[in-house]
Design an enzyme around this catalytic site. Sequence first.
Site, PDB file in Angstrom:
ATOM      1  CG  LEU A 171       9.284 -17.404  -3.360  1.00  0.00           C
ATOM      2  CD1 LEU A 171       9.154 -17.317  -1.844  1.00  0.00           C
ATOM      3  CD2 LEU A 171       9.819 -16.081  -3.872  1.00  0.00           C
ATOM      4  CG  HIS A 188      -0.700   2.009  -9.231  1.00  0.00           C
ATOM      5  ND1 HIS A 188      -0.817   1.710  -7.888  1.00  0.00           N
ATOM      6  CD2 HIS A 188      -1.821   2.711  -9.549  1.00  0.00           C
ATOM      7  CE1 HIS A 188      -1.961   2.219  -7.428  1.00  0.00           C
ATOM      8  NE2 HIS A 188      -2.583   2.831  -8.413  1.00  0.00           N
ATOM      9  CG  ASP A 220      -2.069   0.971   1.108  1.00  0.00           C
ATOM     10  OD1 ASP A 220      -2.404   1.364  -0.032  1.00  0.00           O
ATOM     11  OD2 ASP A 220      -2.630   1.356   2.156  1.00  0.00           O
TER      12      ASP A 220
HETATM   13  C1  IPE Z   1      -5.440  -2.773   0.025  1.00  0.00           C
HETATM   14  O1  IPE Z   1      -5.104  -1.436  -0.202  1.00  0.00           O
HETATM   15  C2  IPE Z   1      -5.473  -3.535  -1.251  1.00  0.00           C
HETATM   16  C3  IPE Z   1      -4.193  -3.669  -1.962  1.00  0.00           C
HETATM   17  C4  IPE Z   1      -3.033  -3.252  -1.588  1.00  0.00           C
HETATM   18  C5  IPE Z   1      -4.289  -4.371  -3.194  1.00  0.00           C
HETATM   19  P1  IPE Z   1      -6.216  -0.293  -0.326  1.00  0.00           P
HETATM   20  O2  IPE Z   1      -5.494   0.976  -0.510  1.00  0.00           O
HETATM   21  O3  IPE Z   1      -7.222  -0.651  -1.342  1.00  0.00           O
HETATM   22  O4  IPE Z   1      -6.912  -0.363   1.123  1.00  0.00           O
HETATM   23  P2  IPE Z   1      -7.822   0.684   1.885  1.00  0.00           P
HETATM   24  O5  IPE Z   1      -8.899   1.108   0.936  1.00  0.00           O
HETATM   25  O6  IPE Z   1      -6.962   1.841   2.255  1.00  0.00           O
HETATM   26  O7  IPE Z   1      -8.324  -0.043   3.096  1.00  0.00           O
HETATM   27  C1  IPE Z   2      -1.701   0.141  -3.306  1.00  0.00           C
HETATM   28  O1  IPE Z   2      -1.438   1.504  -3.337  1.00  0.00           O
HETATM   29  C2  IPE Z   2      -1.969  -0.425  -4.679  1.00  0.00           C
HETATM   30  C3  IPE Z   2      -3.352  -0.870  -4.892  1.00  0.00           C
HETATM   31  C4  IPE Z   2      -4.320  -0.846  -4.031  1.00  0.00           C
HETATM   32  C5  IPE Z   2      -3.648  -1.418  -6.190  1.00  0.00           C
HETATM   33  P1  IPE Z   2      -2.621   2.570  -3.313  1.00  0.00           P
HETATM   34  O2  IPE Z   2      -3.035   2.869  -4.714  1.00  0.00           O
HETATM   35  O3  IPE Z   2      -3.729   2.119  -2.429  1.00  0.00           O
HETATM   36  O4  IPE Z   2      -1.887   3.829  -2.690  1.00  0.00           O
HETATM   37  P2  IPE Z   2      -2.479   4.857  -1.656  1.00  0.00           P
HETATM   38  O5  IPE Z   2      -2.956   4.077  -0.472  1.00  0.00           O
HETATM   39  O6  IPE Z   2      -3.623   5.554  -2.348  1.00  0.00           O
HETATM   40  O7  IPE Z   2      -1.347   5.761  -1.339  1.00  0.00           O
HETATM   41 MG    MG Z   3      -4.122   2.390  -0.466  1.00  0.00          MG
END
Ligand code: IPE
Ligand code: IPE
Ligand code: MG
Length: 256
Positions: free
Chosen positions: A137, A43, A26
């Site tokens: 792995l 991303h 995240d």
């Molecule tokens: C969790 O991250 C899902 C992934 C990393 C794929 P999100 O960014 O979607 O989670 P929330 O919405 O902050 O809980």
């Molecule tokens: C995690 O990073 C990737 C996915 C959920 C696909 P985020 O896109 O949620 O990044 P933040 O949380 O908005 O910074």
């Molecule tokens: Mg996120």
Amino acid sequence: MPRFPSSTREVPATGGVPRHVAIIMDGNGRWATSRHLPRVAGHARGVDAVRRTVEACARAGVEYLTLFAFSSENWRRPADEVSVLMRLFITALEREVGKLSDNGIRLRVVGDTSRFEPRLQELIGQAEARTAANSRLTLTVAANYGGRWDLVQATRALLAARPELAAEPSRIAEDDIAAHLAMAWAPEPDLFIRTGGEQRISNFLLWQLAYTELYFTDTWWPDFDQAELERAFESFRARERRFGRTSAQLAAGAQA
Ligand code: IPE
Ligand code: IPE
Ligand code: MG
């Protein structure tokens, strides 16, 4: 029957290096925004962190690495961000599978992939087939995955396989459900890592995280590297995993 001990029924073996590491990657969006870049640039950089983490885990002797790439709820994001994420997944599969294969890494994808475009589904199938015999792995990518989706599909699969249980629900045991989860073939995670500062599970592996050690770091996923991974391992080594028992029992070498 699941192949591995369930943490609520048996006491799994524990050791210095976590056998199964599960990561919520995240903070990509915030990494990009902090640099005045579009979220999708985060991303794209996140893919580099995936590569580093897979390599570091393989070197450290981790047997299973599970990465949350796209949750059941991530469809709620703007359509253009979802579409870039799907493109990135396709490109990563096209470019990286050969290297994974050469490095003895088996790739699995868990989640409801039926909602993905045909090209992506095809690449997933090919990548899984091409790496199926590898054993150094197992890299599992959770894509359109949700812990609740998993419990619903496991329940449906169990009742489809054993319809007689519907009339006698008291016969349903933990192991029956565990055996139909999307990752029934893997041990439960020993260590859970979430980058990006949030301290929540966000519908990841709800069942399997029952006794997993949780580690949260403020580092955004694109900045995650071997040093960060080592910090998580160090924290993990300092934990006492009791699985319901007392410290005194552990000191006495209790096995059950
Ligand atoms: C969790 O991250 C899902 C992934 C990393 C794929 P999100 O960014 O979607 O989670 P929330 O919405 O902050 O809980
Ligand atoms: C995690 O990073 C990737 C996915 C959920 C696909 P985020 O896109 O949620 O990044 P933040 O949380 O908005 O910074
Ligand atoms: Mg996120």
